[in-house]
Design a protein around this motif. Structure first.
Motif, PDB file in Angstrom:
ATOM      1  N   THR A 197       3.340  24.997 -16.732  1.00  9.46           N
ATOM      2  CA  THR A 197       1.914  25.327 -16.789  1.00  9.46           C
ATOM      3  C   THR A 197       1.293  25.333 -15.402  1.00  9.46           C
ATOM      4  N   PHE A 198       1.977  24.757 -14.423  1.00  7.77           N
ATOM      5  CA  PHE A 198       1.409  24.787 -13.064  1.00  7.77           C
ATOM      6  C   PHE A 198       2.534  24.757 -12.045  1.00  7.77           C
ATOM      7  N   MET A 229      -7.263   9.008  -0.988  1.00  3.47           N
ATOM      8  CA  MET A 229      -8.248   8.453  -1.921  1.00  3.47           C
ATOM      9  C   MET A 229      -7.596   7.443  -2.864  1.00  3.47           C
ATOM     10  N   TYR A 230      -8.323   6.383  -3.161  1.00  5.87           N
ATOM     11  CA  TYR A 230      -7.869   5.329  -4.089  1.00  5.87           C
ATOM     12  C   TYR A 230      -6.547   4.706  -3.641  1.00  5.87           C
ATOM     13  N   ILE A 231      -6.481   4.360  -2.384  1.00  2.73           N
ATOM     14  CA  ILE A 231      -5.267   3.701  -1.896  1.00  2.73           C
ATOM     15  C   ILE A 231      -5.530   2.195  -1.961  1.00  2.73           C
ATOM     16  N   SER A 232      -4.793   1.558  -2.835  1.00  2.00           N
ATOM     17  CA  SER A 232      -5.075   0.158  -3.182  1.00  2.00           C
ATOM     18  C   SER A 232      -4.434  -0.825  -2.201  1.00  2.00           C
ATOM     19  N   ARG A 233      -5.070  -1.988  -2.121  1.00  3.41           N
ATOM     20  CA  ARG A 233      -4.546  -3.180  -1.438  1.00  3.41           C
ATOM     21  C   ARG A 233      -4.315  -3.012   0.063  1.00  3.41           C
ATOM     22  N   ALA A 269      -6.323  17.013  -3.330  1.00  6.45           N
ATOM     23  CA  ALA A 269      -5.057  17.326  -4.006  1.00  6.45           C
ATOM     24  C   ALA A 269      -4.929  16.636  -5.364  1.00  6.45           C
ATOM     25  N   GLY A 270      -5.317  15.372  -5.461  1.00  7.95           N
ATOM     26  CA  GLY A 270      -5.224  14.646  -6.739  1.00  7.95           C
ATOM     27  C   GLY A 270      -3.834  14.721  -7.330  1.00  7.95           C
ATOM     28  N   THR A 271      -3.780  15.081  -8.601  1.00 10.89           N
ATOM     29  CA  THR A 271      -2.519  15.152  -9.327  1.00 10.89           C
ATOM     30  C   THR A 271      -1.536  16.141  -8.692  1.00 10.89           C
ATOM     31  N   ASP A 272      -2.063  17.147  -8.039  1.00 10.74           N
ATOM     32  CA  ASP A 272      -1.235  18.196  -7.433  1.00 10.74           C
ATOM     33  C   ASP A 272      -0.758  17.729  -6.051  1.00 10.74           C
ATOM     34  N   ALA A 301       0.843  -1.195   0.000  1.00 10.01           N
ATOM     35  CA  ALA A 301       0.000   0.000   0.000  1.00 10.01           C
ATOM     36  C   ALA A 301       0.876   1.242   0.000  1.00 10.01           C
ATOM     37  N   PHE A 302       0.424   2.214  -0.784  1.00  9.56           N
ATOM     38  CA  PHE A 302       1.211   3.413  -1.021  1.00  9.56           C
ATOM     39  C   PHE A 302       0.231   4.584  -0.969  1.00  9.56           C
ATOM     40  N   GLY A 303       0.281   5.362   0.104  1.00  7.70           N
ATOM     41  CA  GLY A 303      -0.750   6.386   0.319  1.00  7.70           C
ATOM     42  C   GLY A 303      -0.303   7.781  -0.048  1.00  7.70           C
ATOM     43  N   VAL A 304      -0.623   8.185  -1.270  1.00 11.21           N
ATOM     44  CA  VAL A 304      -0.246   9.524  -1.739  1.00 11.21           C
ATOM     45  C   VAL A 304      -1.481  10.343  -2.115  1.00 11.21           C
ATOM     46  N   THR A 305      -2.309   9.829  -3.033  1.00  5.93           N
ATOM     47  CA  THR A 305      -3.424  10.602  -3.604  1.00  5.93           C
ATOM     48  C   THR A 305      -4.428  11.022  -2.530  1.00  5.93           C
ATOM     49  N   GLU A 306      -4.938  12.240  -2.688  1.00  9.56           N
ATOM     50  CA  GLU A 306      -5.964  12.736  -1.752  1.00  9.56           C
ATOM     51  C   GLU A 306      -7.157  13.271  -2.534  1.00  9.56           C
ATOM     52  N   ARG A 339      -7.188   0.108 -19.646  1.00  9.54           N
ATOM     53  CA  ARG A 339      -7.507   1.538 -19.752  1.00  9.54           C
ATOM     54  C   ARG A 339      -6.911   2.343 -18.597  1.00  9.54           C
ATOM     55  N   LEU A 340      -6.794   1.679 -17.445  1.00  7.32           N
ATOM     56  CA  LEU A 340      -6.331   2.373 -16.235  1.00  7.32           C
ATOM     57  C   LEU A 340      -5.012   3.117 -16.454  1.00  7.32           C
ATOM     58  N   PHE A 341      -4.121   2.522 -17.237  1.00  2.42           N
ATOM     59  CA  PHE A 341      -2.748   3.019 -17.274  1.00  2.42           C
ATOM     60  C   PHE A 341      -2.585   4.363 -17.994  1.00  2.42           C
ATOM     61  N   GLN A 342      -3.671   4.865 -18.583  1.00  2.10           N
ATOM     62  CA  GLN A 342      -3.593   6.228 -19.115  1.00  2.10           C
ATOM     63  C   GLN A 342      -4.068   7.238 -18.069  1.00  2.10           C
ATOM     64  N   VAL A 343      -4.549   6.700 -16.935  1.00  2.00           N
ATOM     65  CA  VAL A 343      -5.060   7.552 -15.854  1.00  2.00           C
ATOM     66  C   VAL A 343      -4.177   7.440 -14.603  1.00  2.00           C
ATOM     67  N   ALA A 344      -3.811   6.234 -14.251  1.00  2.00           N
ATOM     68  CA  ALA A 344      -3.021   5.975 -13.043  1.00  2.00           C
ATOM     69  C   ALA A 344      -1.939   4.943 -13.384  1.00  2.00           C
ATOM     70  N   PRO A 345      -0.786   5.011 -12.728  1.00  5.12           N
ATOM     71  CA  PRO A 345      -0.414   5.855 -11.595  1.00  5.12           C
ATOM     72  C   PRO A 345      -0.193   7.321 -11.958  1.00  5.12           C
ATOM     73  N   ILE A 346      -0.116   7.634 -13.257  1.00  7.41           N
ATOM     74  CA  ILE A 346       0.022   9.035 -13.648  1.00  7.41           C
ATOM     75  C   ILE A 346      -0.746   9.198 -14.949  1.00  7.41           C
ATOM     76  N   SER A 347      -1.412  10.327 -15.098  1.00  4.66           N
ATOM     77  CA  SER A 347      -2.208  10.489 -16.318  1.00  4.66           C
ATOM     78  C   SER A 347      -1.315  10.989 -17.458  1.00  4.66           C
ATOM     79  N   THR A 348      -1.767  10.664 -18.667  1.00  2.00           N
ATOM     80  CA  THR A 348      -1.024  11.029 -19.872  1.00  2.00           C
ATOM     81  C   THR A 348      -0.717  12.536 -19.891  1.00  2.00           C
ATOM     82  N   ASN A 349      -1.679  13.345 -19.474  1.00  2.00           N
ATOM     83  CA  ASN A 349      -1.462  14.805 -19.485  1.00  2.00           C
ATOM     84  C   ASN A 349      -0.251  15.206 -18.661  1.00  2.00           C
ATOM     85  N   LEU A 350      -0.094  14.551 -17.534  1.00  2.00           N
ATOM     86  CA  LEU A 350       1.024  14.925 -16.665  1.00  2.00           C
ATOM     87  C   LEU A 350       2.366  14.526 -17.274  1.00  2.00           C
ATOM     88  N   ILE A 351       2.355  13.424 -18.033  1.00  2.00           N
ATOM     89  CA  ILE A 351       3.598  13.008 -18.716  1.00  2.00           C
ATOM     90  C   ILE A 351       3.918  14.030 -19.813  1.00  2.00           C
TER      91      ILE A 351
HETATM   92  C1  LIG Z   1      -7.763   1.818  -9.608  1.00  2.00           C
HETATM   93  C2  LIG Z   1      -6.915   2.916  -9.024  1.00  2.00           C
HETATM   94  C3  LIG Z   1      -5.933   2.607  -8.105  1.00  2.00           C
HETATM   95  C4  LIG Z   1      -5.167   3.619  -7.534  1.00  2.00           C
HETATM   96  N1  LIG Z   1      -4.241   3.294  -6.574  1.00  2.00           N
HETATM   97  C5  LIG Z   1      -3.577   4.286  -5.934  1.00  2.00           C
HETATM   98  C6  LIG Z   1      -2.702   3.979  -4.833  1.00  2.00           C
HETATM   99  O1  LIG Z   1      -2.530   2.804  -4.457  1.00  2.00           O
HETATM  100  N2  LIG Z   1      -2.089   4.995  -4.200  1.00  2.00           N
HETATM  101  C7  LIG Z   1      -2.271   6.303  -4.563  1.00  2.00           C
HETATM  102  O2  LIG Z   1      -1.674   7.174  -3.933  1.00  2.00           O
HETATM  103  N3  LIG Z   1      -3.083   6.629  -5.605  1.00  2.00           N
HETATM  104  C8  LIG Z   1      -3.750   5.655  -6.283  1.00  2.00           C
HETATM  105  N4  LIG Z   1      -4.596   5.970  -7.314  1.00  2.00           N
HETATM  106  C9  LIG Z   1      -4.835   7.370  -7.642  1.00  2.00           C
HETATM  107  C10 LIG Z   1      -4.209   7.810  -8.963  1.00  2.00           C
HETATM  108  O3  LIG Z   1      -2.815   7.865  -8.852  1.00  2.00           O
HETATM  109  C11 LIG Z   1      -4.858   9.165  -9.304  1.00  2.00           C
HETATM  110  O4  LIG Z   1      -6.224   8.929  -9.587  1.00  2.00           O
HETATM  111  C12 LIG Z   1      -4.176   9.828 -10.433  1.00  2.00           C
HETATM  112  O5  LIG Z   1      -2.872  10.200 -10.060  1.00  2.00           O
HETATM  113  C13 LIG Z   1      -4.934  11.072 -10.909  1.00  2.00           C
HETATM  114  O6  LIG Z   1      -5.365  11.881  -9.839  1.00  2.00           O
HETATM  115  P1  LIG Z   1      -6.890  12.317  -9.746  1.00  2.00           P
HETATM  116  O7  LIG Z   1      -7.730  11.134  -9.955  1.00  2.00           O
HETATM  117  O8  LIG Z   1      -7.118  13.110  -8.495  1.00  2.00           O
HETATM  118  O9  LIG Z   1      -7.084  13.263 -10.994  1.00  2.00           O
HETATM  119  P2  LIG Z   1      -7.176  14.848 -11.016  1.00  2.00           P
HETATM  120  O10 LIG Z   1      -5.970  15.427 -10.365  1.00  2.00           O
HETATM  121  O11 LIG Z   1      -8.526  15.272 -10.551  1.00  2.00           O
HETATM  122  O12 LIG Z   1      -7.046  15.122 -12.577  1.00  2.00           O
HETATM  123  C14 LIG Z   1      -8.125  14.816 -13.478  1.00  2.00           C
HETATM  124  C15 LIG Z   1      -7.639  14.989 -14.896  1.00  2.00           C
HETATM  125  O13 LIG Z   1      -7.197  16.363 -15.091  1.00  2.00           O
HETATM  126  C16 LIG Z   1      -5.898  16.359 -15.637  1.00  2.00           C
HETATM  127  N5  LIG Z   1      -5.136  17.523 -15.161  1.00  2.00           N
HETATM  128  C17 LIG Z   1      -5.033  17.994 -13.894  1.00  2.00           C
HETATM  129  N6  LIG Z   1      -4.217  19.058 -13.873  1.00  2.00           N
HETATM  130  C18 LIG Z   1      -3.772  19.256 -15.134  1.00  2.00           C
HETATM  131  C19 LIG Z   1      -2.879  20.175 -15.759  1.00  2.00           C
HETATM  132  N7  LIG Z   1      -2.272  21.146 -15.067  1.00  2.00           N
HETATM  133  N8  LIG Z   1      -2.663  20.080 -17.091  1.00  2.00           N
HETATM  134  C20 LIG Z   1      -3.289  19.126 -17.823  1.00  2.00           C
HETATM  135  N9  LIG Z   1      -4.131  18.212 -17.289  1.00  2.00           N
HETATM  136  C21 LIG Z   1      -4.370  18.283 -15.964  1.00  2.00           C
HETATM  137  C22 LIG Z   1      -5.260  15.064 -15.140  1.00  2.00           C
HETATM  138  O14 LIG Z   1      -4.198  14.694 -15.978  1.00  2.00           O
HETATM  139  C23 LIG Z   1      -6.437  14.104 -15.216  1.00  2.00           C
HETATM  140  O15 LIG Z   1      -6.535  13.592 -16.532  1.00  2.00           O
HETATM  141  C24 LIG Z   1      -5.368   4.974  -7.924  1.00  2.00           C
HETATM  142  C25 LIG Z   1      -6.346   5.276  -8.872  1.00  2.00           C
HETATM  143  C26 LIG Z   1      -7.124   4.272  -9.405  1.00  2.00           C
HETATM  144  C27 LIG Z   1      -8.191   4.648 -10.387  1.00  2.00           C
END
Ligand SMILES: Cc1cc2nc3c(=O)[nH]c(=O)nc-3n(C[C@H](O)[C@H](O)[C@H](O)COP(=O)(O)OP(=O)(O)OC[C@H]3O[C@@H](n4cnc5c(N)ncnc54)[C@H](O)[C@@H]3O)c2cc1C
Length: 384
Positions: A383-384, A151-155, A126-129, A118-123, A357-369
């Motif tokens: 940009t941020f 939020m979404y802290i797996s296993r 805060a989300g991506t930020d 388990a790896f607890g980062v996302t909130e 499909r998940l891997f374009q969203v998590a652990p990091i979304s394509t936009n962030l890459i």
């Molecule tokens: C099945 C699953 C398992 C997961 N397991 C874990 C885990 O074990 N531990 C953990 O810590 N996290 C986990 N996550 C969380 C995952 O890492 C986050 O969902 C992911 O990093 C995106 O954060 P968010 O959902 O808050 O998206 P948001 O931050 O709300 O972003 C939504 C969308 O907006 C885009 N966006 C945001 N800001 C910008 C910008 N400045 N420019 C362009 N686009 C932007 C993002 O790229 C994204 O596409 C899990 C998620 C899922 C779905």
């Protein structure tokens, strides 16, 4: 490792995975249950401790070899996700933990007696930020007191330990927003029900993910990893490995789709001939194969740089983005090739489609890459 050793490793993983056919994963997916038997078998074979040095009981492999293990699990039709964090989450402990912490935990993590998955980062807020996260850990005598939500802290239910990122110095008291965050090794066996509430979230795939609520959770000060305030850097350090390993999982999924699509396209006869004789079916599969091969080259380039200790942030991120996109392309081709059967759970394409499909969203979304590449590789403005 040489190419021959890699092939031997692939065969070894395939042998373990052969005991867990499609029906095993399909059934668990329907019931949303954890693959205990598969995880136990992979653990016993040592395949979930490839990156732990031999002195601590791991296989002591390089990142490319470790990535082969996860690739092969996915290529077999399985899903490495329920166990993949056991492979890389311990990296923070290995690189930044004290000798005492490493000696105490790594041998049991290597043997599987302790699960650190388990790896607890996302909130939620805060989300991506990440550096805006609000969970706090405040020092109080020999303890830290943790409050906040994740939020979404797996296993979590299948882990004994969790790596937690929390703010130890308020954001307005630090120079850079990435300062003042710290990493802790939380003993879930003690925390759950005593300051930590775990609320499962049902998601599109069979992944036991959760919302976590921390209410005055007390953890010993000795659970701090490394120096207080430097946690964000420690977590970033582990990201390149995670990107490369998950890129390999995508490659495994993509190859599974190609394997299944080509077999189906050869065997299924409509209008008196195999559907694969139609270029409308053959070309999307061939195109996806081309994309996968290209993504695989970037995965190996990133792995080579990583092993040489060279900067590889760009390559690791690009390998994940390319591999996730190529796997998705292969998934799309499989959907068209299987026609109506692609929707039928018995053919497993729909399950893999959801998992991929998940891997374009998590652990990091394509936009962030893309944002990383724009800023750090191409020198474009932040940009941020
Ligand atoms: C099945 C699953 C398992 C997961 N397991 C874990 C885990 O074990 N531990 C953990 O810590 N996290 C986990 N996550 C969380 C995952 O890492 C986050 O969902 C992911 O990093 C995106 O954060 P968010 O959902 O808050 O998206 P948001 O931050 O709300 O972003 C939504 C969308 O907006 C885009 N966006 C945001 N800001 C910008 C910008 N400045 N420019 C362009 N686009 C932007 C993002 O790229 C994204 O596409 C899990 C998620 C899922 C779905």
């Amino acid at each position: 490792m040489s190419a021959v050793d890699h092939e031997r490793l692939r065969q070894g993983v395939r042998q373990v995975c052969a005991a867990f056919p499609d029906a095993y994963w399909r059934d668990l997916d329907a019931r949303r249950e954890y693959p205990e038997e598969a995880v136990a078998a992979l653990t016993q074979a040592g395949y979930l401790a490839p990156l732990i040095p031999e002195e601590y009981g791991g296989l002591g492999l390089d990142i490319g070899s470790a990535s082969i293990i996860l690739e092969e699990i996915n290529r077999s039709g399985g899903n490495a996700q329920p166990a993949h964090a056991q492979v890389y989450t311990m990296g923070t402990l290995l690189r930044h933990g004290s000798d005492a912490q490493k000696g105490e935990y790594l041998p049991d993590i290597a043997s599987g007696d302790l699960r650190l998955q388990a790896f607890g980062v996302t909130e939620p807020e805060a989300g991506t930020d990440t550096t805006s996260l609000r969970t706090t850990a405040v020092r109080d005598g020999d303890d830290y007191v943790v409050n906040g939500r994740k939020m979404y802290i797996s296993r979590v239910q299948f882990s004994d330990l969790m790596i937690l990122l929390a703010r130890t110095t308020p954001r307005d008291e630090v120079k850079r927003k990435s300062d003042g965050l710290s990493v802790f090794l939380v003993d879930l066996r003690e925390a759950v029900g005593d300051g930590l509430e775990v609320k499962p979230r049902r998601v599109m795939i069979n992944n036991q993910t959760n919302e976590l609520v921390f209410t005055n959770l007390r953890i010993p000060a000795s659970s701090l990893i490394g120096e207080e305030g430097r946690g964000f850097r420690y977590v970033l350090d582990g990201m390149n490995a995670e990107r490369i390993l998950i890129a390999a999982e995508c490659i495994g999924n993509g190859r599974w789709f190609i394997d299944r699509s080509t077999s189906r396209a050869r065997e299924r006869e409509i209008f008196g001939r195999p559907i694969g004789q139609n270029q409308g079916i053959a070309f999307p599969i061939a195109r996806a194969h081309v994309s996968l091969e290209a993504a695989d080259l970037m995965r190996w380039k990133a792995a080579e740089l990583f092993e040489a200790g060279e900067p590889c942030g760009a390559e690791a991120n690009m390998s994940l983005m390319l591999a996730a996109a190529a796997a998705w392309e292969a998934a799309e081709a499989a959907m068209q090739t299987f026609g109506g059967y692609s929707y039928d759970a018995e053919y497993d394409v729909e399950r893999k489609f959801r998992e991929t499909r998940l891997f374009q969203v998590a652990p990091i979304s394509t936009n962030l890459i893309l944002s990383y590449v724009a800023e750090h590789v191409l020198g474009l403005p932040r940009t941020f």
